[in-house]
Write an enzyme that holds these catalytic residues in place. Structure first.
Site, short mmCIF file in Angstrom:
data_model
loop_
_atom_site.label_atom_id
_atom_site.label_comp_id
_atom_site.label_asym_id
_atom_site.label_seq_id
_atom_site.Cartn_x
_atom_site.Cartn_y
_atom_site.Cartn_z
N PRO A 52 0.82 -1.22 0.00
CA PRO A 52 0.00 0.00 0.00
C PRO A 52 0.86 1.26 0.00
O PRO A 52 1.97 1.25 0.53
CB PRO A 52 -0.80 -0.10 1.31
CG PRO A 52 -0.09 -1.12 2.14
CD PRO A 52 0.69 -2.00 1.23
N ASP A 53 0.35 2.34 -0.62
CA ASP A 53 1.07 3.62 -0.54
C ASP A 53 0.64 4.33 0.74
O ASP A 53 -0.03 3.74 1.59
CB ASP A 53 0.85 4.45 -1.82
CG ASP A 53 -0.61 4.87 -2.01
OD1 ASP A 53 -1.44 4.60 -1.11
OD2 ASP A 53 -0.92 5.46 -3.05
N PHE A 54 1.01 5.60 0.89
CA PHE A 54 0.61 6.35 2.09
C PHE A 54 -0.78 6.95 1.94
O PHE A 54 -1.63 6.79 2.78
CB PHE A 54 1.58 7.51 2.32
CG PHE A 54 2.79 7.18 3.15
CD1 PHE A 54 2.94 5.95 3.78
CD2 PHE A 54 3.80 8.13 3.33
CE1 PHE A 54 4.05 5.66 4.55
CE2 PHE A 54 4.91 7.85 4.10
CZ PHE A 54 5.04 6.63 4.70
N ARG A 55 -0.97 7.67 0.82
CA ARG A 55 -2.08 8.63 0.81
C ARG A 55 -3.27 8.26 -0.06
O ARG A 55 -4.23 9.03 -0.11
CB ARG A 55 -1.55 10.02 0.41
CG ARG A 55 -0.60 10.60 1.46
CD ARG A 55 -0.03 11.93 1.08
NE ARG A 55 0.91 12.40 2.09
CZ ARG A 55 2.19 12.02 2.18
NH1 ARG A 55 2.68 11.17 1.29
NH2 ARG A 55 2.97 12.48 3.14
N ASN A 126 10.96 5.13 -2.35
CA ASN A 126 10.49 3.85 -1.82
C ASN A 126 11.55 3.14 -1.00
O ASN A 126 12.75 3.26 -1.26
CB ASN A 126 9.99 2.96 -2.96
CG ASN A 126 8.74 3.54 -3.59
OD1 ASN A 126 8.15 4.45 -3.02
ND2 ASN A 126 8.36 3.03 -4.73
N ASP A 128 11.13 -0.24 -0.35
CA ASP A 128 10.81 -1.66 -0.52
C ASP A 128 11.87 -2.46 -1.27
O ASP A 128 11.76 -3.68 -1.41
CB ASP A 128 9.45 -1.83 -1.20
CG ASP A 128 9.36 -1.09 -2.54
OD1 ASP A 128 10.39 -0.96 -3.24
OD2 ASP A 128 8.26 -0.63 -2.90
N HIS A 145 14.99 7.88 0.72
CA HIS A 145 14.50 7.72 2.09
C HIS A 145 15.03 6.43 2.73
O HIS A 145 14.41 5.88 3.63
CB HIS A 145 12.97 7.75 2.13
CG HIS A 145 12.41 9.08 1.69
ND1 HIS A 145 11.10 9.26 1.32
CD2 HIS A 145 12.99 10.30 1.57
CE1 HIS A 145 10.91 10.53 0.98
NE2 HIS A 145 12.04 11.18 1.12
N CYS A 182 25.02 -2.09 24.72
CA CYS A 182 24.09 -1.08 24.22
C CYS A 182 22.61 -1.47 24.39
O CYS A 182 21.85 -0.83 25.10
CB CYS A 182 24.41 -0.78 22.77
SG CYS A 182 23.45 0.57 22.12
P1 CNA Z 1 1.92 8.79 -1.42
O1 CNA Z 1 1.86 10.12 -0.78
O2 CNA Z 1 1.13 7.69 -0.82
O3 CNA Z 1 1.46 9.01 -2.94
C1 CNA Z 1 1.30 7.96 -3.84
C2 CNA Z 1 0.80 8.55 -5.16
O4 CNA Z 1 0.76 7.52 -6.11
C3 CNA Z 1 -0.61 9.14 -5.07
O5 CNA Z 1 -0.66 10.35 -5.80
C4 CNA Z 1 -1.49 8.06 -5.74
O6 CNA Z 1 -2.61 8.60 -6.40
C5 CNA Z 1 -0.52 7.48 -6.74
N1 CNA Z 1 -0.77 6.09 -7.08
C6 CNA Z 1 -1.01 5.03 -6.25
N2 CNA Z 1 -1.10 3.88 -6.94
C7 CNA Z 1 -0.89 4.22 -8.25
C8 CNA Z 1 -0.86 3.48 -9.47
N3 CNA Z 1 -1.02 2.15 -9.48
N4 CNA Z 1 -0.65 4.15 -10.62
C9 CNA Z 1 -0.47 5.50 -10.62
N5 CNA Z 1 -0.50 6.26 -9.51
C10 CNA Z 1 -0.70 5.62 -8.33
O7 CNA Z 1 3.41 8.26 -1.55
P2 CNA Z 1 4.73 9.07 -1.91
O8 CNA Z 1 5.68 8.09 -2.45
O9 CNA Z 1 4.43 10.28 -2.70
O10 CNA Z 1 5.20 9.56 -0.47
C11 CNA Z 1 6.49 9.45 -0.06
C12 CNA Z 1 6.66 8.48 1.11
C13 CNA Z 1 5.91 7.20 0.90
C14 CNA Z 1 8.09 8.02 1.21
O11 CNA Z 1 8.64 8.49 2.39
C15 CNA Z 1 8.07 6.48 1.17
O12 CNA Z 1 9.04 5.93 1.99
C16 CNA Z 1 6.71 6.14 1.60
N6 CNA Z 1 6.18 4.82 1.25
C17 CNA Z 1 6.91 3.91 0.53
C18 CNA Z 1 6.39 2.68 0.22
C19 CNA Z 1 7.20 1.69 -0.57
O13 CNA Z 1 8.41 1.64 -0.40
N7 CNA Z 1 6.57 0.92 -1.45
C20 CNA Z 1 5.09 2.35 0.63
C21 CNA Z 1 4.36 3.30 1.38
C22 CNA Z 1 4.91 4.52 1.68
#
Ligand code: CNA
Length: 311
Positions: A52-55, A126, A128, A145, A182
């Site tokens: 899952p993403d964050f937002r 990312n 991951d 990050h 530690c």
């Molecule tokens: P975010 O803020 O969650 O944004 C993700 C963006 O991607 C949003 O605009 C979504 O609409 C868009 N999105 C999601 N799925 C898709 C898709 N399949 N196709 C096109 N667009 C899509 O995440 P950001 O990366 O902008 O925020 C930065 C944070 C998230 C960093 O500090 C990461 O470490 C952190 N993060 C990383 C992971 C990972 O490593 N996979 C997972 C969750 C969070």
């Protein structure tokens, strides 16, 4: 942030796209204007892998953290909160721990850019490690990050034994520092809010002066300083955003994307939709095919722990 630009570059003509589309970007590449692409990526490129993403509304981590009873969603990645109450982070780390996820078509598209000798660098937010698993050369990756690939003690900074860290996290335990007496918390080297970014991130910022195309994929561009890097490429460099929603739009003539070309620079383009589809579309326009098969051949030589150059 990046070093000063050379006079030759400052004099270059502004890029002129036919329109603000992925087709116009493909055309620009086909005309031979491009040799040094920077790709900036975020959590959206890994959602198709099951992470899952964050937002994203409903599916994003921030909408699904109620079970950890956090004071606010970002606390799970806040260093001060972590030192007080590390359990929520480790519970989440157990779910997200690399090993069960595979790279997506977008990851392979980025590798394809490298195979075509067009990729200058992939700056990823990312953690991951899927870029590494796609077989992309470690030198081409900047994990802005940090990542799960290494871990260290929050108190004495000693690097931790990754087998022990993994075992503890998967067993639902909290890994502790094994150096001397530690015994403090060991944390994967992911940059939390309140921590500074890895040295490699700052070292590689000069790349942005050399870029002749910027492709930004799967990020809401809300985390600084990463988000503002889109403005570090020279003014004449075209920029493509591939994302479900528009992100990083302008708040002044020199800051942010300008997809409507309000400020006269015909250089920003937006593909609205799924990033795997966007990357496949761009590949198709360029006469390429994104293949995920070669990962099978490379998996024997690329474990997720083969660290990118930490120079
Ligand atoms: P975010 O803020 O969650 O944004 C993700 C963006 O991607 C949003 O605009 C979504 O609409 C868009 N999105 C999601 N799925 C898709 C898709 N399949 N196709 C096109 N667009 C899509 O995440 P950001 O990366 O902008 O925020 C930065 C944070 C998230 C960093 O500090 C990461 O470490 C952190 N993060 C990383 C992971 C990972 O490593 N996979 C997972 C969750 C969070």
């Amino acid at each position: 942030m990046a070093g000063s630009r050379s006079k030759t570059k400052a004099k270059k003509e502004a890029a002129v796209l036919e329109d603000a589309t992925i087709e116009a970007i493909a055309d620009y590449i086909i005309k031979g204007n491009v040799k040094n692409i920077i790709v900036m990526t975020g959590a959206g490129i890994s959602t198709a892998a099951g992470i899952p993403d964050f937002r994203s509304k409903d599916t994003g981590l921030y909408d699904n953290l109620q079970r950890f009873e956090l004071p606010y969603a970002e606390a799970i990645f806040d260093i001060d909160y972590f030192e007080e109450r590390p359990e929520p982070f480790y519970a989440l780390a157990k779910e997200l721990y690399p090993g069960k996820y595979l790279p997506t078509k977008t990851h392979y598209f980025i590798r394809l850019l490298h195979d075509k000798k067009l990729l200058l660098r992939n700056f990823t937010q990312n953690i991951d490690t899927l870029e590494r698993l796609s077989g992309l050369d470690s030198d081409k990756i900047v994990e802005a990050h940090g990542s799960f690939a290494t871990a260290s003690c929050v108190e004495c900074d000693q690097p931790a034994d990754m087998d022990n860290v993994k075992k503890a996290i998967i067993a639902g335990e909290i890994p502790r520092c094994e150096a001397g007496h530690c015994k403090s918390l060991v944390k994967p080297d992911i940059t939390f809010f309140g921590q500074s970014l890895p040295k490699r991130f700052f070292k590689k910022l000069a790349d942005f002066d050399e870029a002749d195309l910027l492709i930004v994929i799967g990020t809401s561009l809300q985390v600084q300083p990463f988000a503002s890097l889109i403005d570090n490429v020279p003014d004449y460099v075209p920029r493509l955003l591939i994302n479900k929603d528009k992100a990083g739009e302008h708040h002044s003539p020199h800051h942010g994307f300008d997809f409507k070309w309000k400020y006269g620079r015909k250089r920003d383009a937006f593909f609205s939709g799924d990033c795997d589809q966007g990357c496949e579309r761009l590949a198709e326009l360029l006469g390429w095919k994104v293949t995920t098969v070669s990962w099978m051949r490379r998996r024997m030589t690329h474990s997720f722990c083969s660290a990118p150059g930490r120079t």
